[in-house]
Design a protein around this motif. Structure first.
Motif, PDB file in Angstrom:
ATOM      1  N   ARG A 129      12.561   3.115  -6.543  1.00 23.68           N
ATOM      2  CA  ARG A 129      11.707   2.104  -7.150  1.00 23.68           C
ATOM      3  C   ARG A 129      10.288   2.177  -6.593  1.00 23.68           C
ATOM      4  O   ARG A 129       9.310   2.106  -7.329  1.00 23.68           O
ATOM      5  CB  ARG A 129      12.298   0.712  -6.909  1.00 23.68           C
ATOM      6  CG  ARG A 129      11.562  -0.406  -7.657  1.00 23.68           C
ATOM      7  CD  ARG A 129      12.050  -1.770  -7.220  1.00 23.68           C
ATOM      8  NE  ARG A 129      11.538  -2.095  -5.899  1.00 23.68           N
ATOM      9  CZ  ARG A 129      10.347  -2.633  -5.660  1.00 23.68           C
ATOM     10  NH1 ARG A 129       9.511  -2.884  -6.659  1.00 23.68           N
ATOM     11  NH2 ARG A 129       9.970  -2.921  -4.424  1.00 23.68           N
ATOM     12  N   ARG A 130      10.152   2.335  -5.263  1.00 31.66           N
ATOM     13  CA  ARG A 130       8.831   2.389  -4.647  1.00 31.66           C
ATOM     14  C   ARG A 130       8.060   3.613  -5.121  1.00 31.66           C
ATOM     15  O   ARG A 130       6.870   3.541  -5.419  1.00 31.66           O
ATOM     16  CB  ARG A 130       8.965   2.409  -3.116  1.00 31.66           C
ATOM     17  CG  ARG A 130       9.316   1.049  -2.526  1.00 31.66           C
ATOM     18  CD  ARG A 130       9.205   1.027  -1.008  1.00 31.66           C
ATOM     19  NE  ARG A 130      10.293   1.766  -0.381  1.00 31.66           N
ATOM     20  CZ  ARG A 130      10.168   2.979   0.149  1.00 31.66           C
ATOM     21  NH1 ARG A 130       8.999   3.612   0.103  1.00 31.66           N
ATOM     22  NH2 ARG A 130      11.205   3.583   0.699  1.00 31.66           N
ATOM     23  N   TYR A 167       8.517   5.198  -7.972  1.00 30.51           N
ATOM     24  CA  TYR A 167       8.205   5.019  -9.393  1.00 30.51           C
ATOM     25  C   TYR A 167       6.958   4.156  -9.559  1.00 30.51           C
ATOM     26  O   TYR A 167       6.028   4.528 -10.289  1.00 30.51           O
ATOM     27  CB  TYR A 167       9.402   4.375 -10.106  1.00 30.51           C
ATOM     28  CG  TYR A 167       9.197   4.196 -11.599  1.00 30.51           C
ATOM     29  CD1 TYR A 167       9.614   5.173 -12.507  1.00 30.51           C
ATOM     30  CD2 TYR A 167       8.580   3.051 -12.113  1.00 30.51           C
ATOM     31  CE1 TYR A 167       9.423   5.007 -13.873  1.00 30.51           C
ATOM     32  CE2 TYR A 167       8.377   2.884 -13.476  1.00 30.51           C
ATOM     33  CZ  TYR A 167       8.801   3.861 -14.348  1.00 30.51           C
ATOM     34  OH  TYR A 167       8.594   3.706 -15.703  1.00 30.51           O
ATOM     35  N   ASN A 168       6.933   3.013  -8.889  1.00 29.89           N
ATOM     36  CA  ASN A 168       5.787   2.101  -9.023  1.00 29.89           C
ATOM     37  C   ASN A 168       4.508   2.718  -8.463  1.00 29.89           C
ATOM     38  O   ASN A 168       3.421   2.560  -9.037  1.00 29.89           O
ATOM     39  CB  ASN A 168       6.089   0.775  -8.320  1.00 29.89           C
ATOM     40  CG  ASN A 168       7.121  -0.042  -9.078  1.00 29.89           C
ATOM     41  OD1 ASN A 168       7.309   0.129 -10.275  1.00 29.89           O
ATOM     42  ND2 ASN A 168       7.819  -0.935  -8.370  1.00 29.89           N
ATOM     43  N   TYR A 181       3.257   5.424 -10.828  1.00 24.49           N
ATOM     44  CA  TYR A 181       2.682   4.822 -12.022  1.00 24.49           C
ATOM     45  C   TYR A 181       1.267   4.308 -11.735  1.00 24.49           C
ATOM     46  O   TYR A 181       0.354   4.480 -12.552  1.00 24.49           O
ATOM     47  CB  TYR A 181       3.572   3.678 -12.502  1.00 24.49           C
ATOM     48  CG  TYR A 181       3.376   3.333 -13.958  1.00 24.49           C
ATOM     49  CD1 TYR A 181       4.237   3.835 -14.935  1.00 24.49           C
ATOM     50  CD2 TYR A 181       2.332   2.527 -14.372  1.00 24.49           C
ATOM     51  CE1 TYR A 181       4.054   3.537 -16.281  1.00 24.49           C
ATOM     52  CE2 TYR A 181       2.134   2.224 -15.712  1.00 24.49           C
ATOM     53  CZ  TYR A 181       3.003   2.725 -16.660  1.00 24.49           C
ATOM     54  OH  TYR A 181       2.805   2.441 -17.995  1.00 24.49           O
ATOM     55  N   ALA A 182       1.091   3.716 -10.542  1.00 31.09           N
ATOM     56  CA  ALA A 182      -0.232   3.202 -10.165  1.00 31.09           C
ATOM     57  C   ALA A 182      -1.230   4.344 -10.011  1.00 31.09           C
ATOM     58  O   ALA A 182      -2.392   4.238 -10.419  1.00 31.09           O
ATOM     59  CB  ALA A 182      -0.133   2.402  -8.875  1.00 31.09           C
ATOM     60  N   ARG A 206      -0.755  -2.326 -14.351  1.00 28.55           N
ATOM     61  CA  ARG A 206       0.140  -1.996 -13.232  1.00 28.55           C
ATOM     62  C   ARG A 206       1.162  -3.098 -13.011  1.00 28.55           C
ATOM     63  O   ARG A 206       2.359  -2.842 -12.832  1.00 28.55           O
ATOM     64  CB  ARG A 206      -0.675  -1.770 -11.961  1.00 28.55           C
ATOM     65  CG  ARG A 206       0.160  -1.343 -10.751  1.00 28.55           C
ATOM     66  CD  ARG A 206      -0.677  -1.305  -9.496  1.00 28.55           C
ATOM     67  NE  ARG A 206      -1.125  -2.648  -9.127  1.00 28.55           N
ATOM     68  CZ  ARG A 206      -0.348  -3.545  -8.500  1.00 28.55           C
ATOM     69  NH1 ARG A 206       0.904  -3.254  -8.202  1.00 28.55           N
ATOM     70  NH2 ARG A 206      -0.838  -4.727  -8.195  1.00 28.55           N
ATOM     71  N   LYS A 207       0.704  -4.346 -13.044  1.00 29.91           N
ATOM     72  CA  LYS A 207       1.616  -5.475 -12.809  1.00 29.91           C
ATOM     73  C   LYS A 207       2.660  -5.581 -13.924  1.00 29.91           C
ATOM     74  O   LYS A 207       3.824  -5.888 -13.674  1.00 29.91           O
ATOM     75  CB  LYS A 207       0.825  -6.771 -12.712  1.00 29.91           C
ATOM     76  CG  LYS A 207       0.053  -6.915 -11.398  1.00 29.91           C
ATOM     77  CD  LYS A 207      -0.654  -8.263 -11.326  1.00 29.91           C
ATOM     78  CE  LYS A 207      -1.362  -8.425  -9.978  1.00 29.91           C
ATOM     79  NZ  LYS A 207      -2.059  -9.743  -9.877  1.00 29.91           N
ATOM     80  N   GLU A 246       5.292  -2.562 -13.462  1.00 24.75           N
ATOM     81  CA  GLU A 246       6.131  -2.491 -12.260  1.00 24.75           C
ATOM     82  C   GLU A 246       7.555  -2.930 -12.584  1.00 24.75           C
ATOM     83  O   GLU A 246       7.770  -3.862 -13.354  1.00 24.75           O
ATOM     84  CB  GLU A 246       5.548  -3.360 -11.148  1.00 24.75           C
ATOM     85  CG  GLU A 246       4.423  -2.699 -10.373  1.00 24.75           C
ATOM     86  CD  GLU A 246       4.015  -3.506  -9.146  1.00 24.75           C
ATOM     87  OE1 GLU A 246       4.496  -4.647  -9.013  1.00 24.75           O
ATOM     88  OE2 GLU A 246       3.219  -2.992  -8.349  1.00 24.75           O
ATOM     89  N   ILE A 247       8.521  -2.244 -11.995  1.00 24.51           N
ATOM     90  CA  ILE A 247       9.920  -2.594 -12.237  1.00 24.51           C
ATOM     91  C   ILE A 247      10.562  -3.058 -10.944  1.00 24.51           C
ATOM     92  O   ILE A 247      10.163  -2.654  -9.841  1.00 24.51           O
ATOM     93  CB  ILE A 247      10.696  -1.390 -12.822  1.00 24.51           C
ATOM     94  CG1 ILE A 247      10.672  -0.205 -11.855  1.00 24.51           C
ATOM     95  CG2 ILE A 247      10.134  -0.983 -14.166  1.00 24.51           C
ATOM     96  CD1 ILE A 247      11.505   0.968 -12.335  1.00 24.51           C
ATOM     97  N   ASP A 248      11.588  -3.905 -11.069  1.00 24.02           N
ATOM     98  CA  ASP A 248      12.303  -4.400  -9.885  1.00 24.02           C
ATOM     99  C   ASP A 248      13.547  -3.552  -9.663  1.00 24.02           C
ATOM    100  O   ASP A 248      13.800  -2.571 -10.384  1.00 24.02           O
ATOM    101  CB  ASP A 248      12.653  -5.880 -10.047  1.00 24.02           C
ATOM    102  CG  ASP A 248      13.465  -6.140 -11.315  1.00 24.02           C
ATOM    103  OD1 ASP A 248      14.139  -5.195 -11.796  1.00 24.02           O
ATOM    104  OD2 ASP A 248      13.427  -7.264 -11.834  1.00 24.02           O
ATOM    105  N   MET A 276      15.358  -0.636 -12.002  1.00 26.32           N
ATOM    106  CA  MET A 276      15.450   0.732 -11.493  1.00 26.32           C
ATOM    107  C   MET A 276      16.890   1.231 -11.528  1.00 26.32           C
ATOM    108  O   MET A 276      17.154   2.383 -11.897  1.00 26.32           O
ATOM    109  CB  MET A 276      14.922   0.772 -10.058  1.00 26.32           C
ATOM    110  CG  MET A 276      14.725   2.194  -9.532  1.00 26.32           C
ATOM    111  SD  MET A 276      13.349   3.026 -10.374  1.00 26.32           S
ATOM    112  CE  MET A 276      14.120   4.553 -10.886  1.00 26.32           C
TER     113      MET A 276
END
Length: 496
Positions: free
Chosen positions: A380-381, A383-384, A387-388, A405-406, A409-411, A415
């Motif tokens: 998850r970290r 991926y986010n 993406y950023a 970005r916000k 973002e996925i939790d 994920m």
């Protein structure tokens, strides 16, 4: 601009008919032929007196009709076809009255009616000539049928603009079916001089018509008829007919989501297509490149070099998949949405987004040292963060970047769902331990090569078959060739 006297035009048709010169007849009866404007200019000459009305649709009996009957060989429908052809030209080309300055507007519906009469006359002639070889008339049949489809589309547009139901293209498809059956069922012993050599041209014309009518299931009738007929191999037909038929068969497979068959057929069509036929190559690449991206295959530089438009359109998609840049893939998908929707490939390219996600996950695994286990939180970290980073290169303002970005973002739950989906589709080998929030990866290639196109399952195939059957039942019942001939060519052709 020089004019063409009606008597000279009639003489040319008469000579071509006597010598069975199909190509010359085709050029003289084509709505896009060079003769068209010259004949129209002659009809509009001021010194013709009251005969100038022939240049309008105001008269039910134009004078050129009688001249064609007197001048052109009566052994055939040539005078009738010439009259209908000129009438269609007049209907499609508006003119201003030089005396009253009144503008006579074009009428595509009248043009369609006259072109329908032209094709019907030729069809009856071909059906009656059972003991004669009529393959020489195929160039003429190609032209008048192609013009019929084009004028039918214009007539439908005119009807829709007048808040009327558009039915002309559907009506034209029935006549095209008869012409297709006329070619398919020709019994001439000499195949080279037989109408059977026109089967694939008429088939592709019907395919194009059915696609426009949104009745692609009807293509199966054509395919089944060709399969049951005693035809020479496809390689015996003109190369242009082969390429076009393979292309439309590939599009038909694409629309039915049989992507493996579609890709093979598009490849065959591309290999056979002449390198100077740029437009045809672009039409093939419109479908072939999205299919390659869906399978995780990057179009080669050589393939992209065939079309600068496709290099600009699909190059960013391929680069985003290579680098695992999901943000860049989504940006390009948003930019290209309209163009992809026009070709009907948007959903395929959208589905190929999962290949960019796979590339991102694989990079995370490599950066972590290729462990046998990785937590869902680690994925998850990555991926986010990725993406950023992708957004930072987008050229957006800082405020827009932060907003996107916000929202993107996925939790952890999202994920975990994404990873499960990748495992299900075969893009990731392993399993998820929900209790420990861990992904246990396979020791043997946890990120395998892309598998072939996924089987949609028996339920999907059965539902598609039922839909195609219901569409075919909407068409009128078929009739035999004998019945069609007895009714003067007004019955529907026999369907295989």
């Amino acid at each position: 601009m020089p004019t063409l006297h009606i008597s000279s035009y009639a003489g040319q048709i008469d000579q071509a008919a006597k010598f069975r010169d199909g190509r010359t007849l085709a050029s003289l009866l084509s709505l896009s032929g060079k003769h068209g404007q010259m004949v129209l200019d002659f009809l509009a000459k001021p010194d013709r007196g009251t005969a100038w009305i022939d240049r309008t649709l105001d008269t039910p009996n134009p004078s050129y009709a009688g001249q064609f009957k007197r001048t052109i060989n009566k052994d055939g429908p040539w005078a009738e076809m010439a009259t209908g052809h000129i009438w269609a030209l007049v209907a499609l080309n508006p003119v201003m009255n030089p005396m009253t300055h009144q503008m006579h507007h074009s009428d595509a519906v009248v043009a369609y009616q006259k072109q329908h009469e032209v094709v019907t006359a030729l069809y009856r002639y071909l059906m009656d000539a059972r003991d004669q070889t009529t393959g020489w008339a195929l160039p003429l049949l190609y032209v008048v049928c192609r013009d019929l489809r084009k004028v039918a589309e214009q007539a439908d547009q005119q009807l829709l603009a007048n808040s009327q139901k558009a039915v002309k293209l559907e009506e034209a498809s029935r006549l095209l079916q008869k012409c297709f059956s006329c070619c398919l069922n020709d019994r001439a012993s000499d195949i080279a001089a037989s109408r059977k050599m026109g089967t694939y041209y008429l088939a592709t014309l019907l395919f194009k018509t059915y696609f426009r009518l949104n009745s692609t299931a009807l293509c199966k009738n054509i395919i089944r008829g060709i399969g049951a007929a005693d035809l020479p191999p496809l390689s015996s037909f003109p190369r242009a007919h082969q390429v076009t038929y393979k292309y439309y068969m590939a599009v038909f497979a694409f629309l039915r989501e049989d992507y493996a068959d579609a890709e093979n057929r598009f490849r065959e069509a591309l290999e056979m297509c002449h390198y100077r036929m740029k437009r045809n190559i672009e039409l093939i690449l419109d479908y072939l490149i999205p299919l390659l991206l869906l399978r995780g295959v990057f179009p080669s530089p050589k393939l992209l070099a065939k079309s600068a438009r496709h290099k600009t359109l699909y190059g960013p998609f391929a680069q985003a998949i290579k680098t695992g840049n999901v943000a860049a893939y989504e940006r390009q998908l948003e930019r290209a949405e309209k163009r992809l929707m026009e070709r009907g490939t948007y959903l395929v390219v959208e589905r190929a987004r999962e290949n960019a996600v796979r590339g991102l996950l694989k990079r995370a695994w490599v950066l972590e040292g290729k462990p046998a286990r990785l937590s869902v939180e680690t994925f998850r970290r990555y991926y986010n963060a990725a993406y950023a980073v992708g957004l930072a290169d987008s050229g957006l303002s800082a405020a827009d970047i932060e907003r996107v970005r916000k929202s993107a973002e996925i939790d952890s739950e999202e994920m975990e769902c994404l990873l499960a989906n990748m495992i299900y589709k075969g893009l990731l080998k392993g399993y998820i331990s929900h209790a420990h929030q861990l992904v246990v990866l396979s020791k043997d290639k946890p990120f395998p090569w892309y598998s072939p196109y996924r089987n949609r399952g028996q339920a999907f195939m059965q539902a598609r078959q039922e839909k195609e059957n219901s569409e075919r039942q909407k068409m009128p019942p078929p009739a035999t060739d004998g019945a069609a001939a007895q009714n003067g060519g007004t019955a529907a052709p026999a369907q295989a």
